[in-house]
Scaffold this motif. Sequence first.
Motif, PDB file in Angstrom:
ATOM      1  N   ALA A 168       0.816  -1.224   0.000  1.00  0.00           N
ATOM      2  CA  ALA A 168       0.000   0.000   0.000  1.00  0.00           C
ATOM      3  C   ALA A 168       0.845   1.268   0.000  1.00  0.00           C
ATOM      4  O   ALA A 168       0.520   2.237  -0.694  1.00  0.00           O
ATOM      5  CB  ALA A 168      -0.942   0.001   1.195  1.00  0.00           C
ATOM      6  N   VAL A 169       1.935   1.284   0.765  1.00  0.00           N
ATOM      7  CA  VAL A 169       2.686   2.544   0.912  1.00  0.00           C
ATOM      8  C   VAL A 169       4.163   2.443   0.579  1.00  0.00           C
ATOM      9  O   VAL A 169       4.853   3.457   0.515  1.00  0.00           O
ATOM     10  CB  VAL A 169       2.520   3.140   2.339  1.00  0.00           C
ATOM     11  CG1 VAL A 169       1.070   3.433   2.644  1.00  0.00           C
ATOM     12  CG2 VAL A 169       3.115   2.232   3.404  1.00  0.00           C
ATOM     13  N   GLY A 170       4.676   1.232   0.374  1.00  0.00           N
ATOM     14  CA  GLY A 170       6.088   1.075   0.054  1.00  0.00           C
ATOM     15  C   GLY A 170       6.929   0.734   1.265  1.00  0.00           C
ATOM     16  O   GLY A 170       6.477   0.825   2.412  1.00  0.00           O
ATOM     17  N   TYR A 171       8.150   0.343   0.987  1.00  0.00           N
ATOM     18  CA  TYR A 171       9.077  -0.083   2.048  1.00  0.00           C
ATOM     19  C   TYR A 171       9.478   1.084   2.944  1.00  0.00           C
ATOM     20  O   TYR A 171       9.375   1.010   4.163  1.00  0.00           O
ATOM     21  CB  TYR A 171      10.317  -0.713   1.413  1.00  0.00           C
ATOM     22  CG  TYR A 171      11.368  -1.141   2.405  1.00  0.00           C
ATOM     23  CD1 TYR A 171      11.245  -2.337   3.089  1.00  0.00           C
ATOM     24  CD2 TYR A 171      12.493  -0.354   2.655  1.00  0.00           C
ATOM     25  CE1 TYR A 171      12.202  -2.749   3.997  1.00  0.00           C
ATOM     26  CE2 TYR A 171      13.468  -0.755   3.553  1.00  0.00           C
ATOM     27  CZ  TYR A 171      13.316  -1.951   4.229  1.00  0.00           C
ATOM     28  OH  TYR A 171      14.264  -2.353   5.126  1.00  0.00           O
ATOM     29  N   GLU A 172       9.951   2.157   2.330  1.00  0.00           N
ATOM     30  CA  GLU A 172      10.461   3.286   3.114  1.00  0.00           C
ATOM     31  C   GLU A 172       9.387   3.925   3.984  1.00  0.00           C
ATOM     32  O   GLU A 172       9.647   4.324   5.117  1.00  0.00           O
ATOM     33  CB  GLU A 172      11.067   4.350   2.183  1.00  0.00           C
ATOM     34  CG  GLU A 172      12.267   3.871   1.379  1.00  0.00           C
ATOM     35  CD  GLU A 172      13.523   3.678   2.202  1.00  0.00           C
ATOM     36  OE1 GLU A 172      13.522   3.983   3.404  1.00  0.00           O
ATOM     37  OE2 GLU A 172      14.521   3.202   1.636  1.00  0.00           O
ATOM     38  N   ALA A 173       8.162   4.038   3.460  1.00  0.00           N
ATOM     39  CA  ALA A 173       7.087   4.713   4.192  1.00  0.00           C
ATOM     40  C   ALA A 173       6.444   3.833   5.264  1.00  0.00           C
ATOM     41  O   ALA A 173       5.659   4.314   6.072  1.00  0.00           O
ATOM     42  CB  ALA A 173       6.013   5.198   3.220  1.00  0.00           C
ATOM     43  N   THR A 174       6.782   2.563   5.282  1.00  0.00           N
ATOM     44  CA  THR A 174       6.247   1.650   6.301  1.00  0.00           C
ATOM     45  C   THR A 174       7.160   1.665   7.517  1.00  0.00           C
ATOM     46  O   THR A 174       8.334   1.336   7.417  1.00  0.00           O
ATOM     47  CB  THR A 174       6.128   0.212   5.743  1.00  0.00           C
ATOM     48  OG1 THR A 174       5.180   0.205   4.681  1.00  0.00           O
ATOM     49  CG2 THR A 174       5.679  -0.752   6.815  1.00  0.00           C
ATOM     50  N   SER A 175       6.604   2.049   8.633  1.00  0.00           N
ATOM     51  CA  SER A 175       7.383   2.093   9.879  1.00  0.00           C
ATOM     52  C   SER A 175       7.238   0.776  10.640  1.00  0.00           C
ATOM     53  O   SER A 175       6.336  -0.026  10.365  1.00  0.00           O
ATOM     54  CB  SER A 175       6.893   3.241  10.766  1.00  0.00           C
ATOM     55  OG  SER A 175       5.595   2.952  11.263  1.00  0.00           O
ATOM     56  N   LEU A 176       8.105   0.581  11.594  1.00  0.00           N
ATOM     57  CA  LEU A 176       8.004  -0.588  12.455  1.00  0.00           C
ATOM     58  C   LEU A 176       6.666  -0.581  13.184  1.00  0.00           C
ATOM     59  O   LEU A 176       6.017  -1.626  13.327  1.00  0.00           O
ATOM     60  CB  LEU A 176       9.168  -0.613  13.461  1.00  0.00           C
ATOM     61  CG  LEU A 176       9.164  -1.787  14.433  1.00  0.00           C
ATOM     62  CD1 LEU A 176       9.230  -3.119  13.695  1.00  0.00           C
ATOM     63  CD2 LEU A 176      10.316  -1.663  15.425  1.00  0.00           C
ATOM     64  N   GLN A 177       6.226   0.599  13.615  1.00  0.00           N
ATOM     65  CA  GLN A 177       4.932   0.702  14.295  1.00  0.00           C
ATOM     66  C   GLN A 177       3.785   0.287  13.383  1.00  0.00           C
ATOM     67  O   GLN A 177       2.834  -0.373  13.820  1.00  0.00           O
ATOM     68  CB  GLN A 177       4.714   2.131  14.821  1.00  0.00           C
ATOM     69  CG  GLN A 177       5.623   2.510  15.983  1.00  0.00           C
ATOM     70  CD  GLN A 177       5.540   1.496  17.132  1.00  0.00           C
ATOM     71  OE1 GLN A 177       4.468   1.096  17.562  1.00  0.00           O
ATOM     72  NE2 GLN A 177       6.709   1.051  17.598  1.00  0.00           N
TER      73      GLN A 177
END
Length: 195
Positions: free
Chosen positions: A24-33
Amino acid sequence: MNLGRPREFDIDRTLESATRQFWAVGYEATSLQDLLRVMRLSKSSLYQTFGNKQQLFIQCLDHYRKSMVVQLEEKLAANNSAKGFLREFLEDIVAEAQQKTGRKGCLLVNTANELSQRIPEVQLAVAEGAGAVLKVFHRAMELAVEQGDIASSACLESLVNFYFSGASGLRTMVKAGVDKRELEPVVALIMDSIK
């Protein structure tokens, strides 16, 4: 001997949740939270089961590849016409352009564009995913030759690569917000080239 606490979650379902988040948002934009929230895991459970974020992402790419290949193989087997299967695949991509939101594109294509040149392990996972999908398309074109819908198998490799490039380009255009009416002639051009 202490075997520790048994896992209390379904690994495949949890991996699917992480895959959808990355998609949905990509690797970089996905946070651990974000991952902990969608996977419904504690940080320790995530790390113990899947490793760090990058290792999890590579597992998600593998999960996506396997799921996509199974779906494609099922659709090819269910279709009486291999060339019809190839057309339907492109039409399904274009159909996503009607959605107002949620135009996700293809996780493999998205990842190739986002970061595969920067992380060798991710580049390898993307290449493996693309290779697996190409095999399905290659088989479809072999069947289309057998069915008389493609005249010759002499340049089949190039034709498969051309088709895959066209499909990937369509996915990118859909994600960029191009209207369905502008994409339908592109599908026709791609299919007209497969003779």
